[in-house]
Design a protein around this motif. Structure first.
Motif, PDB file in Angstrom:
ATOM      1  N   ARG A  71      31.921  37.414  38.587  1.00  8.40           N
ATOM      2  CA  ARG A  71      30.902  37.800  39.692  1.00  8.40           C
ATOM      3  C   ARG A  71      31.821  37.919  40.853  1.00  8.40           C
ATOM      4  O   ARG A  71      31.651  39.038  41.829  1.00  8.40           O
ATOM      5  CB  ARG A  71      30.094  36.708  40.011  1.00  8.40           C
ATOM      6  N   ALA A  72      32.614  37.406  41.177  1.00 10.07           N
ATOM      7  CA  ALA A  72      33.705  37.291  42.167  1.00 10.07           C
ATOM      8  C   ALA A  72      34.434  39.008  42.098  1.00 10.07           C
ATOM      9  O   ALA A  72      34.328  39.683  43.158  1.00 10.07           O
ATOM     10  CB  ALA A  72      34.758  36.531  42.314  1.00 10.07           C
ATOM     11  N   GLU A  73      34.814  39.246  40.799  1.00  7.89           N
ATOM     12  CA  GLU A  73      35.602  40.602  40.744  1.00  7.89           C
ATOM     13  C   GLU A  73      34.654  41.622  40.810  1.00  7.89           C
ATOM     14  O   GLU A  73      34.929  42.707  41.281  1.00  7.89           O
ATOM     15  CB  GLU A  73      36.122  40.498  39.198  1.00  7.89           C
ATOM     16  N   GLY A  74      33.474  41.315  40.279  1.00  7.95           N
ATOM     17  CA  GLY A  74      32.353  42.654  40.383  1.00  7.95           C
ATOM     18  C   GLY A  74      32.018  42.901  41.844  1.00  7.95           C
ATOM     19  O   GLY A  74      31.702  43.963  42.372  1.00  7.95           O
ATOM     20  N   LEU A  75      31.774  41.690  42.661  1.00  9.22           N
ATOM     21  CA  LEU A  75      31.709  41.737  43.998  1.00  9.22           C
ATOM     22  C   LEU A  75      32.669  42.609  44.572  1.00  9.22           C
ATOM     23  O   LEU A  75      32.318  43.785  45.414  1.00  9.22           O
ATOM     24  CB  LEU A  75      31.318  40.538  44.735  1.00  9.22           C
ATOM     25  N   ARG A  76      33.905  42.405  44.363  1.00  7.59           N
ATOM     26  CA  ARG A  76      34.939  43.165  44.933  1.00  7.59           C
ATOM     27  C   ARG A  76      34.971  44.937  44.629  1.00  7.59           C
ATOM     28  O   ARG A  76      35.146  45.490  45.652  1.00  7.59           O
ATOM     29  CB  ARG A  76      36.296  42.720  44.770  1.00  7.59           C
ATOM     30  N   THR A  77      34.550  44.911  43.321  1.00 12.26           N
ATOM     31  CA  THR A  77      34.559  46.395  42.904  1.00 12.26           C
ATOM     32  C   THR A  77      33.442  47.103  43.426  1.00 12.26           C
ATOM     33  O   THR A  77      33.499  48.196  44.055  1.00 12.26           O
ATOM     34  CB  THR A  77      34.312  46.240  41.237  1.00 12.26           C
ATOM     35  N   VAL A  78      32.184  46.411  43.692  1.00  9.08           N
ATOM     36  CA  VAL A  78      31.036  47.180  44.232  1.00  9.08           C
ATOM     37  C   VAL A  78      31.331  47.408  45.620  1.00  9.08           C
ATOM     38  O   VAL A  78      30.988  48.523  46.411  1.00  9.08           O
ATOM     39  CB  VAL A  78      29.691  46.283  43.781  1.00  9.08           C
ATOM     40  N   PHE A  79      31.828  46.475  46.459  1.00 10.53           N
ATOM     41  CA  PHE A  79      32.105  46.694  47.770  1.00 10.53           C
ATOM     42  C   PHE A  79      33.165  47.934  47.860  1.00 10.53           C
ATOM     43  O   PHE A  79      32.952  48.697  49.022  1.00 10.53           O
ATOM     44  CB  PHE A  79      32.980  45.307  48.374  1.00 10.53           C
ATOM     45  N   GLY A  80      34.096  47.944  47.147  1.00  9.65           N
ATOM     46  CA  GLY A  80      35.105  49.176  47.073  1.00  9.65           C
ATOM     47  C   GLY A  80      34.377  50.266  46.920  1.00  9.65           C
ATOM     48  O   GLY A  80      34.628  51.436  47.663  1.00  9.65           O
ATOM     49  N   ASP A  81      33.350  50.510  45.905  1.00  7.45           N
ATOM     50  CA  ASP A  81      32.752  51.615  45.790  1.00  7.45           C
ATOM     51  C   ASP A  81      31.935  51.977  46.858  1.00  7.45           C
ATOM     52  O   ASP A  81      31.582  53.231  46.948  1.00  7.45           O
ATOM     53  CB  ASP A  81      31.781  51.321  44.596  1.00  7.45           C
ATOM     54  N   HIS A  82      31.492  51.300  47.698  1.00  5.49           N
ATOM     55  CA  HIS A  82      30.616  51.417  48.778  1.00  5.49           C
ATOM     56  C   HIS A  82      31.599  51.418  50.396  1.00  5.49           C
ATOM     57  O   HIS A  82      31.068  51.657  51.231  1.00  5.49           O
ATOM     58  CB  HIS A  82      29.826  50.369  49.110  1.00  5.49           C
ATOM     59  N   ASP A  83      32.775  51.690  49.857  1.00  2.70           N
ATOM     60  CA  ASP A  83      33.666  51.759  51.052  1.00  2.70           C
ATOM     61  C   ASP A  83      33.709  50.775  51.961  1.00  2.70           C
ATOM     62  O   ASP A  83      33.962  50.805  53.147  1.00  2.70           O
ATOM     63  CB  ASP A  83      33.631  53.143  51.762  1.00  2.70           C
ATOM     64  N   LEU A  84      33.221  49.402  51.556  1.00  2.53           N
ATOM     65  CA  LEU A  84      33.327  48.303  52.386  1.00  2.53           C
ATOM     66  C   LEU A  84      34.615  47.626  52.459  1.00  2.53           C
ATOM     67  O   LEU A  84      35.297  47.507  51.231  1.00  2.53           O
ATOM     68  CB  LEU A  84      32.275  47.401  51.814  1.00  2.53           C
ATOM     69  N   PRO A  85      35.053  47.149  53.550  1.00  2.00           N
ATOM     70  CA  PRO A  85      36.238  46.024  53.340  1.00  2.00           C
ATOM     71  C   PRO A  85      36.330  45.110  52.120  1.00  2.00           C
ATOM     72  O   PRO A  85      34.888  44.351  52.276  1.00  2.00           O
ATOM     73  CB  PRO A  85      36.476  45.651  54.614  1.00  2.00           C
ATOM     74  N   GLU A  86      37.365  44.677  51.461  1.00  2.00           N
ATOM     75  CA  GLU A  86      37.355  43.724  50.592  1.00  2.00           C
ATOM     76  C   GLU A  86      36.890  42.354  51.267  1.00  2.00           C
ATOM     77  O   GLU A  86      37.534  42.088  52.213  1.00  2.00           O
ATOM     78  CB  GLU A  86      38.689  43.785  50.005  1.00  2.00           C
ATOM     79  N   PRO A  87      35.823  41.609  50.745  1.00  2.00           N
ATOM     80  CA  PRO A  87      35.608  40.526  51.038  1.00  2.00           C
ATOM     81  C   PRO A  87      36.759  39.429  50.887  1.00  2.00           C
ATOM     82  O   PRO A  87      37.461  39.241  49.995  1.00  2.00           O
ATOM     83  CB  PRO A  87      34.282  39.942  50.347  1.00  2.00           C
ATOM     84  N   SER A  88      36.970  38.365  51.927  1.00  2.00           N
ATOM     85  CA  SER A  88      37.945  37.348  51.715  1.00  2.00           C
ATOM     86  C   SER A  88      37.450  36.302  50.598  1.00  2.00           C
ATOM     87  O   SER A  88      36.288  36.351  50.095  1.00  2.00           O
ATOM     88  CB  SER A  88      37.890  36.565  53.046  1.00  2.00           C
ATOM     89  N   ASP A  89      38.670  35.417  50.323  1.00  2.00           N
ATOM     90  CA  ASP A  89      38.098  34.518  49.595  1.00  2.00           C
ATOM     91  C   ASP A  89      36.758  33.511  49.665  1.00  2.00           C
ATOM     92  O   ASP A  89      35.942  33.258  48.685  1.00  2.00           O
ATOM     93  CB  ASP A  89      39.166  33.646  48.984  1.00  2.00           C
TER      94      ASP A  89
END
Lengths: 235, 235
Positions: B71-89
């Motif tokens: 889920r953590a990895e999926g979140l980072r991927t989807v954020f990237g797909d939407h051009d959002l900054p990578e969330p912190s840990d």
């Protein structure tokens, strides 16, 4: 010594639950119904003691048989030793079922509610999942997770139950506390990096029996009972 | 079709718990705090969909990674797909934690209490033990046993979670019912001899989405909701 603990695993039989009176009562009821006279408390104690030998044998041989099966077999053996007729399958099922009818020690229920406010609470027991479920229903105790040696294919104090539980919790061993009345269980847990708390249950094996004790420094915490345990863990 | 059932295993996410509103709310809170605008419901849906792909990959490769990690990895991927900054840990941990804050569907709590009078109730979920524990606390649902695919080292619909669960319960497959809103899960369970009950959750993926359905005869029971399930199981 107990900072950073997130989850508490409990040995169940002896530590959380006082099972001896339930075994004696079930055996006495059986004797009255069957018209058999015997020293039922002694039979209960021998039956309980047979379990450890049977579990060690399973660990040595590596062929899994669950605790319900070992208890059934132990009952037949002890009956034979006392020249009692072999119990039928139905009688055996009723007597093995008595293990699920133990009562929590009096200090347990209120302290568990306090502990659950702060920690994830789980069983780490050699009993079967279905027996642990029956104990929960009978006692009203609520667990966040129910871990059984049956899920690891080996009995405590073999390594698998502790290591698997740590993996399933996905926690650092130092984040997990084992609470038990049995030093052998705590020593094994400590060997895998878990924190350990000893709660003596001097009446587990009946009045006047020698209760196990721990050496100074052998565990992280010695508590008088579960209320004292909860207080010392800040719950 | 349901005689002889002793235990009921439940898929949790989607079947017992409505998680989508909690994900959207957590993402919207995150966006407001971080000053980021985005289509948060769409991100929630893509995040959820990414899970299945990631679990299938784990099953294919055979190298276990738990659902919190996926889920953590999926979140980072989807954020990237939407051009959002990578969330912190820390932000990722808060957002992944939102999965534990879903609500039971309204028909669930009362029906579960009825079912528990007659059956052993267990989870059979792809989520981690700690997430399932958090869900229990948040929802007040009480389980007799908590089975996670993490204990089998493979995700449903791989064989291991079903087969291990049957072994841990030490029951005949026909004595165990799986309840799920997802036909793929029920088909797999049936392949291992379990009984199956489909409960549609047409709002799982949000309003206006096509909900999965089952074919005639594909499952043992189709219930409108958990209240209907309990009634049809005689609870």
């Amino acid at each position: 010594m107990t900072d950073g603990i997130r989850a508490i695993c409990f040995d169940v039989y002896g530590t959380v639950v006082d099972y001896r009176p339930a075994l004696i009562a079930a055996l006495e009821r059986f004797g009255a119904t069957a018209g058999l006279a015997a020293d039922w408390p002694a039979i209960a104690d021998e039956w309980r003691a047979s379990e450890r030998v049977a579990m060690d044998t399973v660990n040595e041989i590596g062929h899994w048989r669950d605790l319900d099966a070992l208890r059934a077999e132990g009952l037949r053996t002890v009956f034979g030793d006392h020249d009692l007729p072999e119990p039928s399958d139905a009688e055996t099922a009723v007597l093995v079922g008595a293990w699920a009818r133990g009562r929590p020690w009096p200090d347990v229920p209120a302290a568990m509610a306090r502990l659950r406010e702060r920690f994830l609470l789980a069983t780490l027991s050699n009993s079967t999942i279905t027996t642990l479920a029956a104990v929960s229903r009978h006692t009203g105790l609520v667990w966040d997770a129910v871990f059984s040696s049956a899920q690891a294919g080996a009995y405590k104090p073999a390594a698998a139950p502790y290591q698997r539980t740590l993996g399933w919790l996905a926690m650092d061993p130092a984040e997990v506390l084992l609470v038990a009345a049995h030093p052998y269980d705590l020593r094994a847990a400590r060997g895998h990096g878990m924190r350990t708390a000893f709660v003596p249950r001097p009446l587990e094996y009946g009045p006047g029996r020698l209760a196990p004790t721990v050496e100074d420094g052998e565990v992280d915490l010695v508590a008088d009972d579960f209320a004292d345990l909860a207080t010392r863990l800040g719950a």
